[in-house]
Write an enzyme that holds these catalytic residues in place. Structure first.
Site, PDB file in Angstrom:
ATOM      1  N   GLY A  87      23.308   7.366  -9.722  1.00 47.77           N
ATOM      2  CA  GLY A  87      21.910   7.026  -9.437  1.00 47.77           C
ATOM      3  C   GLY A  87      20.961   8.164  -9.782  1.00 47.77           C
ATOM      4  N   GLY A  89      19.300  10.996  -9.103  1.00 45.56           N
ATOM      5  CA  GLY A  89      19.354  12.046  -8.082  1.00 45.56           C
ATOM      6  C   GLY A  89      18.221  13.038  -8.200  1.00 45.56           C
ATOM      7  N   LYS A 110      11.070  13.437 -13.857  1.00 43.04           N
ATOM      8  CA  LYS A 110      12.404  14.032 -13.791  1.00 43.04           C
ATOM      9  C   LYS A 110      12.268  15.432 -13.215  1.00 43.04           C
ATOM     10  CE  LYS A 110      16.429  14.362 -16.740  1.00 43.04           C
ATOM     11  NZ  LYS A 110      16.914  14.419 -18.119  1.00 43.04           N
ATOM     12  N   ASP A 122      19.308  19.406  -5.319  1.00 43.35           N
ATOM     13  CA  ASP A 122      17.956  19.551  -4.767  1.00 43.35           C
ATOM     14  C   ASP A 122      16.949  18.614  -5.431  1.00 43.35           C
ATOM     15  OD1 ASP A 122      17.768  20.659  -7.264  1.00 43.35           O
ATOM     16  OD2 ASP A 122      17.150  22.657  -6.596  1.00 43.35           O
ATOM     17  N   GLY A 123      17.412  17.884  -6.466  1.00 39.38           N
ATOM     18  CA  GLY A 123      16.506  16.949  -7.131  1.00 39.38           C
ATOM     19  C   GLY A 123      15.455  17.608  -8.003  1.00 39.38           C
ATOM     20  N   ARG A 173       9.283  11.413 -18.327  1.00 35.14           N
ATOM     21  CA  ARG A 173      10.084  10.773 -19.371  1.00 35.14           C
ATOM     22  C   ARG A 173       9.609   9.337 -19.565  1.00 35.14           C
ATOM     23  NH1 ARG A 173      16.514  11.115 -19.041  1.00 35.14           N
ATOM     24  NH2 ARG A 173      16.315   9.859 -17.170  1.00 35.14           N
ATOM     25  N   ASP A 249      26.939   6.747 -17.897  1.00 35.46           N
ATOM     26  CA  ASP A 249      25.611   6.711 -17.264  1.00 35.46           C
ATOM     27  C   ASP A 249      24.556   7.324 -18.181  1.00 35.46           C
ATOM     28  OD1 ASP A 249      27.268   9.037 -16.546  1.00 35.46           O
ATOM     29  OD2 ASP A 249      25.436   9.794 -15.644  1.00 35.46           O
ATOM     30  N   ASN A 250      24.986   7.909 -19.282  1.00 38.13           N
ATOM     31  CA  ASN A 250      24.035   8.507 -20.218  1.00 38.13           C
ATOM     32  C   ASN A 250      23.966   7.711 -21.512  1.00 38.13           C
ATOM     33  OD1 ASN A 250      23.395  10.542 -18.434  1.00 38.13           O
ATOM     34  ND2 ASN A 250      24.910  11.952 -19.244  1.00 38.13           N
ATOM     35  N   ASP A 259      19.016  11.610 -22.067  1.00 42.14           N
ATOM     36  CA  ASP A 259      19.597  12.779 -21.404  1.00 42.14           C
ATOM     37  C   ASP A 259      19.960  13.896 -22.367  1.00 42.14           C
ATOM     38  OD1 ASP A 259      19.103  11.906 -18.944  1.00 42.14           O
ATOM     39  OD2 ASP A 259      21.166  11.808 -18.261  1.00 42.14           O
TER      40      ASP A 259
END
Ligand code: AMP
Ligand code: MG
Length: 482
Positions: A87, A89, A110, A122-123, A173, A249-250, A259
């Site tokens: 997900g 993050g 992002k 930490d995002g 993005r 996921d990419n 990504d």
């Protein structure tokens, strides 16, 4: 102060497709760069917002009017290992905008703080990866490669702690969507076939509306994704590009590159080249990319099986038929791209073998990939061949190769000029731009961002950016840096 004419559809999908979350506030947002061209394409009215207001909205401090921020759920295979819940993050979807070209695109922040998918992270994002993604994604676009894009880079005024203390930043993005193979896998792992159907219908409507009227829309959909990914990977390879982290996921459903973590454009050509510091076994090496794409697409097909046919054996047969088309599609695209680089508009007898032997010659002579095709274009245009010959460690092999290329017929110079870029975002330049920006000087970043907008044109003051790195400048490893 309404900058974005948001129209949000993802938020109307079932609630377990995402988590609502707001971007984190930051102490001192300031705009590093705003992509005016892209803003124009998106139909944004720039006059409605000052730089400060844009930085406030795209740094996370002010939620833009009309936005319903959320983090998308997805899973994925990372280096072959299954992770059921990844997900967003460190990314937050602000909403969707329909551009002046009629295309609906996601606007995503992002590095804008923690979400329910952040796990231990930490995002946030350091400035380096933000500038890197800005440069490489926009260069990819200018090179004609389907890709997510960068609307803005905003410094947050807040330090981010990795191995060292670094300045923080947020990237905006823009993507035709953020649907990934991993989004489908997420629901397959939960055996939620209804969600897979809803997601597939959403993806078809957004990216492949023609599939809706096919006999079996879902196999047609798989076929389309396969075709776009085969073409994409072939195009990457024709530019010496190594994605570096082709996890499921990419890999997008739209066929856009996504990504730009540890990716790299090669200097010296070698088919086994890997830059990513975390790719220890060379899983995502330049030459492995088609096989990995096929493996990833097989994971997508698995997730779609329940939609193909109630009879599982029959569904598998349908999936295999589509997956079986990948290799031919990839080869067509790959050899077509390389033929164009060599100046050949049409297929010639044995042109595939010639391409293969050219690549062998390049790796044997440790030849700089981009410079080689650039010098060859010059030779085709009637310029002296010394520059080309000098690129190889083996002058004899070089002269022999050149003779065999000359013997194969008259090249199409226009085709070569439009297939062989002069500028690519070289690792060492990106690295130098990041180091300078970390020290407070973003001028090289801006110079590169300007230069990479026209990679096929000869710039009078850009000769240094064309060059391969000096031995002490060579960057051997790249990092996700998140
Ligand atoms: P990526 O390497 O960009 O494909 O990211 C893989 C996963 O790790 C995604 O679920 C990201 O959201 C998550 N991730 C990466 N960096 C961070 C971070 N700094 N904080 C939270 N999650 C992260
Ligand atoms: Mg990712």
């Amino acid at each position: 102060m309404k900058l974005f004419p948001f129209q949000n559809t993802y938020v109307n999908l079932p609630e377990h497709f995402y988590e609502r979350v707001e971007p984190a506030k930051v102490p001192a947002p300031s705009l590093i760069r705003f992509n005016e061209d892209l803003a124009g394409l998106l139909g944004l009215d720039r006059s409605t917002a000052s730089d400060e207001e844009i930085a406030a909205q795209l740094g996370g401090n002010v939620i833009p009017e009309g936005s319903e921020p959320l983090a998308q759920a997805y899973g994925g295979h990372q280096f072959g290992g299954w992770v059921p819940r990844l997900g967003d993050g460190r990314a937050i979807l602000l909403g969707e905008v329909v551009g002046t070209d009629g295309v609906r695109r996601d606007i995503q922040l992002k590095g804008s703080g923690r979400t329910p998918f952040s796990r231990g992270g930490d995002g946030k994002s350091p400035l380096g990866p933000v500038l890197r993604e800005y440069l490489v994604s926009e260069a990819m676009f200018a090179l004609g490669v389907p890709t997510t894009r960068s609307l803005a880079a905003v410094a947050t005024g807040e330090p981010v702690y990795r191995e060292e203390k670094l300045p923080g930043a947020v990237l905006t993005r823009v993507a035709s969507s953020h649907l990934r193979i991993g989004t489908f896998q997420y629901f397959l792992a939960q055996e939620d076939h209804e969600a897979i159907r809803i997601l597939a219908d959403f993806a078809i409507e957004r990216h492949y509306p023609g599939c809706g009227s096919e006999g079996n829309p879902y196999t047609a959909f798989l076929g389309q994704v396969i075709e776009r990914q085969a073409a994409l990977v072939a195009q990457w390879m024709s530019l010496g590009f190594i994605h570096g982290v082709m996890n499921t996921d990419n890999m997008t459903i739209s066929g856009e590159t996504i990504d730009f973590g540890p990716c790299a454009f090669m200097d010296e050509f070698h088919p086994e080249k890997v830059f990513s510091s975390i790719d220890r076994n060379g899983r995502y090496a330049w030459g492995n990319q088609p096989a990995i794409a096929h493996w990833n697409l097989t994971r997508l097909a698995e997730a779609l099986l329940p939609l193909f046919d109630e009879d599982r054996e029959k569904a598998i047969g349908m999936a295999e038929e589509r997956l079986g088309e990948f290799e031919e599609q990839f080869k067509e695209a790959f050899y077509g791209r390389f033929r164009a680089k060599l100046g050949w508009r049409d297929k010639k007898e044995k042109s595939g073998e010639f391409v293969d032997s050219t690549l062998e010659f390049l790796s044997g002579g440790k030849v700089d990939f981009t410079r080689f095709f650039r010098e060859l274009t010059r030779v085709a245009a009637g310029e002296p061949e010394g520059g080309l010959i000098a690129l190889s460690k083996d002058g004899v092999a070089s002269a022999k190769w050149l003779q065999s290329w000359r013997d194969s017929g008259e090249p199409d110079v226009d085709l070569m000029q439009s297939s062989n870029p002069i500028l690519i975002p070289r690792n060492h330049r990106i690295e130098q731009a990041i180091v300078a920006a970390n020290g407070g000087d973003a001028s090289l970043f801006h110079r590169l961002a300007d230069a990479y907008r026209t990679p096929f044109e000869i710039g009078s003051d850009l000769a240094d950016l064309e060059q391969a790195p000096d031995p002490e400048e060579v960057v051997c490893a790249t990092f996700c840096g998140t």
